[in-house]
Design a protein around this motif. Structure first.
Motif, PDB file in Angstrom:
ATOM      1  N   UNK A   1       4.709  36.742 -65.339  1.00  0.00           N
ATOM      2  CA  UNK A   1       5.563  37.309 -66.378  1.00  0.00           C
ATOM      3  C   UNK A   1       4.762  37.583 -67.645  1.00  0.00           C
ATOM      4  N   UNK A   2       3.929  36.629 -68.043  1.00  0.00           N
ATOM      5  CA  UNK A   2       3.116  36.793 -69.249  1.00  0.00           C
ATOM      6  C   UNK A   2       2.110  37.926 -69.110  1.00  0.00           C
ATOM      7  N   UNK A   3       1.611  38.144 -67.887  1.00  0.00           N
ATOM      8  CA  UNK A   3       0.637  39.209 -67.641  1.00  0.00           C
ATOM      9  C   UNK A   3       1.297  40.552 -67.336  1.00  0.00           C
ATOM     10  N   UNK A   4       2.628  40.536 -67.184  1.00  0.00           N
ATOM     11  CA  UNK A   4       3.351  41.774 -66.910  1.00  0.00           C
ATOM     12  C   UNK A   4       3.161  42.285 -65.497  1.00  0.00           C
ATOM     13  N   UNK A   5       2.964  41.357 -64.549  1.00  0.00           N
ATOM     14  CA  UNK A   5       2.800  41.762 -63.154  1.00  0.00           C
ATOM     15  C   UNK A   5       3.939  41.189 -62.324  1.00  0.00           C
ATOM     16  N   UNK A   6       4.130  41.784 -61.163  1.00  0.00           N
ATOM     17  CA  UNK A   6       5.186  41.357 -60.238  1.00  0.00           C
ATOM     18  C   UNK A   6       4.729  40.109 -59.489  1.00  0.00           C
ATOM     19  N   UNK A   7       5.456  38.979 -59.629  1.00  0.00           N
ATOM     20  CA  UNK A   7       5.038  37.789 -58.880  1.00  0.00           C
ATOM     21  C   UNK A   7       5.161  38.014 -57.378  1.00  0.00           C
ATOM     22  N   UNK A   8       4.256  37.405 -56.629  1.00  0.00           N
ATOM     23  CA  UNK A   8       4.296  37.517 -55.175  1.00  0.00           C
ATOM     24  C   UNK A   8       3.788  38.847 -54.656  1.00  0.00           C
ATOM     25  N   UNK A   9       3.120  39.617 -55.504  1.00  0.00           N
ATOM     26  CA  UNK A   9       2.564  40.882 -55.041  1.00  0.00           C
ATOM     27  C   UNK A   9       3.616  41.890 -54.618  1.00  0.00           C
ATOM     28  N   UNK A  10       4.813  41.817 -55.200  1.00  0.00           N
ATOM     29  CA  UNK A  10       5.869  42.756 -54.851  1.00  0.00           C
ATOM     30  C   UNK A  10       6.577  42.399 -53.567  1.00  0.00           C
TER      31      UNK A  10
END
Length: 66
Positions: free
Chosen positions: A39-48
């Protein structure tokens, strides 16, 4: 234990992102959950990865009965 062909986490990259880019202390970094870091890095957890629905759970149960 990782099998051949499986990818692990890029710990050096994650640590660099957390401690250099986000300026977290080591204790702050290691206290985060993977979801919080994502969340802090602005990426989707679990690789989408797909959400776990009843249908998906039934498919997995059929595929891996135990």
């Amino acid at each position: 234990m990782s099998g051949e062909g499986e990818q692990g986490l890029d710990w050096p990259g994650l640590m660099r992102a957390g401690m250099v880019w986000l300026r977290l202390t080591p204790s702050q970094f290691w206290a985060l959950t993977p979801a919080e870091l994502a969340l802090m890095l602005g990426i989707e957890p679990g690789g989408g990865a797909q959400a776990m629905t009843r249908g998906r759970l039934a498919d997995l149960a059929a595929k891996f009965p135990d």
